[in-house]
Design a protein around this motif. Structure first.
Motif, short mmCIF file in Angstrom:
data_model
loop_
_atom_site.label_atom_id
_atom_site.label_comp_id
_atom_site.label_asym_id
_atom_site.label_seq_id
_atom_site.Cartn_x
_atom_site.Cartn_y
_atom_site.Cartn_z
N GLY A 1 0.82 -1.22 0.00
CA GLY A 1 0.00 0.00 0.00
C GLY A 1 0.85 1.26 0.00
N LEU A 2 1.93 1.26 0.78
CA LEU A 2 2.83 2.40 0.81
C LEU A 2 3.52 2.60 -0.54
CD1 LEU A 2 4.22 4.65 2.43
CD2 LEU A 2 5.95 2.96 3.09
N LEU A 3 3.92 1.51 -1.16
CA LEU A 3 4.55 1.58 -2.48
C LEU A 3 3.58 2.13 -3.52
CD1 LEU A 3 7.04 0.95 -4.19
CD2 LEU A 3 6.08 -1.31 -4.58
N LEU A 4 2.34 1.69 -3.48
CA LEU A 4 1.32 2.21 -4.41
C LEU A 4 1.06 3.70 -4.18
CD1 LEU A 4 -1.24 -0.72 -4.52
CD2 LEU A 4 0.27 0.03 -6.35
N CYS A 5 1.07 4.11 -2.93
CA CYS A 5 0.87 5.52 -2.60
C CYS A 5 2.02 6.37 -3.15
CB CYS A 5 0.76 5.69 -1.10
SG CYS A 5 0.48 7.38 -0.58
N ILE A 6 3.25 5.92 -2.98
CA ILE A 6 4.40 6.66 -3.47
C ILE A 6 4.38 6.76 -4.99
CG2 ILE A 6 6.92 6.58 -3.69
CD1 ILE A 6 6.95 5.42 -0.82
N VAL A 7 4.05 5.67 -5.67
CA VAL A 7 3.96 5.69 -7.14
C VAL A 7 2.84 6.61 -7.60
CG1 VAL A 7 3.45 4.27 -9.16
CG2 VAL A 7 5.04 3.44 -7.44
N GLY A 8 1.70 6.57 -6.91
CA GLY A 8 0.57 7.44 -7.26
C GLY A 8 0.88 8.91 -7.10
N VAL A 9 1.54 9.26 -6.01
CA VAL A 9 1.93 10.66 -5.79
C VAL A 9 2.94 11.09 -6.85
CG1 VAL A 9 3.18 12.21 -4.22
CG2 VAL A 9 1.40 10.71 -3.34
N GLY A 10 3.86 10.21 -7.20
CA GLY A 10 4.84 10.53 -8.23
C GLY A 10 4.19 10.84 -9.57
N PHE A 11 3.23 10.01 -9.98
CA PHE A 11 2.53 10.26 -11.24
C PHE A 11 1.69 11.52 -11.19
CE2 PHE A 11 3.16 5.67 -12.33
CZ PHE A 11 3.85 5.90 -13.51
N SER A 12 1.07 11.79 -10.04
CA SER A 12 0.25 13.01 -9.95
C SER A 12 1.12 14.27 -10.01
CB SER A 12 -0.61 12.99 -8.69
OG SER A 12 0.20 13.04 -7.55
N ILE A 13 2.33 14.23 -9.46
CA ILE A 13 3.25 15.37 -9.54
C ILE A 13 3.69 15.60 -10.98
CG2 ILE A 13 5.55 16.19 -8.87
CD1 ILE A 13 3.46 16.42 -6.66
N ILE A 14 3.95 14.52 -11.72
CA ILE A 14 4.33 14.64 -13.13
C ILE A 14 3.21 15.27 -13.94
CG2 ILE A 14 4.85 13.32 -15.22
CD1 ILE A 14 6.42 11.38 -13.39
N ILE A 15 1.98 14.83 -13.72
CA ILE A 15 0.83 15.38 -14.45
C ILE A 15 0.61 16.84 -14.06
CG2 ILE A 15 -1.68 15.26 -14.67
CD1 ILE A 15 -1.36 12.20 -14.40
N GLU A 16 0.71 17.15 -12.77
CA GLU A 16 0.51 18.53 -12.29
C GLU A 16 1.54 19.48 -12.89
OE1 GLU A 16 -1.23 21.58 -10.05
OE2 GLU A 16 -1.94 19.54 -10.28
N THR A 17 2.77 19.03 -13.05
CA THR A 17 3.83 19.89 -13.58
C THR A 17 3.71 20.08 -15.09
OG1 THR A 17 5.30 19.13 -11.83
CG2 THR A 17 6.33 20.20 -13.70
N ASP A 18 3.41 19.02 -15.82
CA ASP A 18 3.43 19.07 -17.27
C ASP A 18 2.18 19.69 -17.89
OD1 ASP A 18 5.90 17.93 -17.22
OD2 ASP A 18 5.19 15.90 -17.63
N ALA A 19 1.08 19.72 -17.19
CA ALA A 19 -0.18 20.21 -17.77
C ALA A 19 -0.40 21.68 -17.40
CB ALA A 19 -1.35 19.36 -17.28
N GLY A 20 0.13 22.58 -18.19
CA GLY A 20 -0.14 24.00 -17.99
C GLY A 20 1.03 24.76 -17.39
N PHE A 21 0.75 26.00 -17.01
CA PHE A 21 1.74 26.93 -16.50
C PHE A 21 1.23 27.55 -15.21
CE2 PHE A 21 1.79 26.80 -21.07
CZ PHE A 21 3.13 26.61 -21.36
N TYR A 22 2.14 28.14 -14.44
CA TYR A 22 1.76 28.90 -13.27
C TYR A 22 2.06 30.36 -13.55
CZ TYR A 22 0.93 24.76 -10.53
OH TYR A 22 0.42 23.59 -10.06
N GLU A 23 1.23 31.27 -13.01
CA GLU A 23 1.39 32.70 -13.23
C GLU A 23 1.65 33.39 -11.90
OE1 GLU A 23 -0.94 36.54 -15.12
OE2 GLU A 23 -1.87 34.58 -15.18
N CYS A 24 2.75 34.15 -11.84
CA CYS A 24 3.11 34.91 -10.64
C CYS A 24 2.11 36.04 -10.42
CB CYS A 24 4.53 35.45 -10.79
SG CYS A 24 5.06 36.47 -9.40
N GLN A 25 1.72 36.26 -9.18
CA GLN A 25 0.77 37.33 -8.86
C GLN A 25 1.45 38.70 -8.85
OE1 GLN A 25 -2.57 36.90 -8.50
NE2 GLN A 25 -2.12 34.81 -9.14
N HIS A 26 2.77 38.75 -8.70
CA HIS A 26 3.49 40.02 -8.64
C HIS A 26 3.85 40.54 -10.03
CE1 HIS A 26 3.83 39.95 -4.30
NE2 HIS A 26 4.21 38.69 -4.38
N CYS A 27 4.56 39.72 -10.83
CA CYS A 27 5.06 40.19 -12.13
C CYS A 27 4.31 39.58 -13.32
CB CYS A 27 6.55 39.90 -12.25
SG CYS A 27 6.97 38.15 -12.32
#
Length: 70
Positions: free
Chosen positions: A3-29
């Motif tokens: 279960g711990l191994l599945l959780c680590i793999v799941g978090v890893g894939f979600s971080i990859i998807i979160e990073t690759d899909a779109g951009f972030y915009e700074c509120q200051h500049c």
């Protein structure tokens, strides 16, 4: 252990998807950028908004994720 191994793999894939899909915009500049995997993993977040440091102005702010770069 399995279960711990599945959780680590799941978090890893979600971080990859979160990073690759779109951009972030700074509120200051209003600079739009793609953060590193490390920034996404360790930043506080609420939905599609994360508290990160902008690479252009080096200020921390709650940055909203955008899909289009225009």
């Amino acid at each position: 252990v399995v279960g711990l191994l599945l959780c680590i793999v799941g978090v890893g894939f979600s971080i990859i998807i979160e990073t690759d899909a779109g951009f972030y915009e700074c509120q200051h500049c209003h600079h739009k950028y793609v953060p590193t995997y490390k920034q996404v993993l360790w930043s506080a977040h609420m939905g599609r908004t994360r508290k990160m440091k902008c690479p252009k102005c080096n200020k921390k702010s709650w940055q909203r994720k955008t899909i289009n770069k225009d």
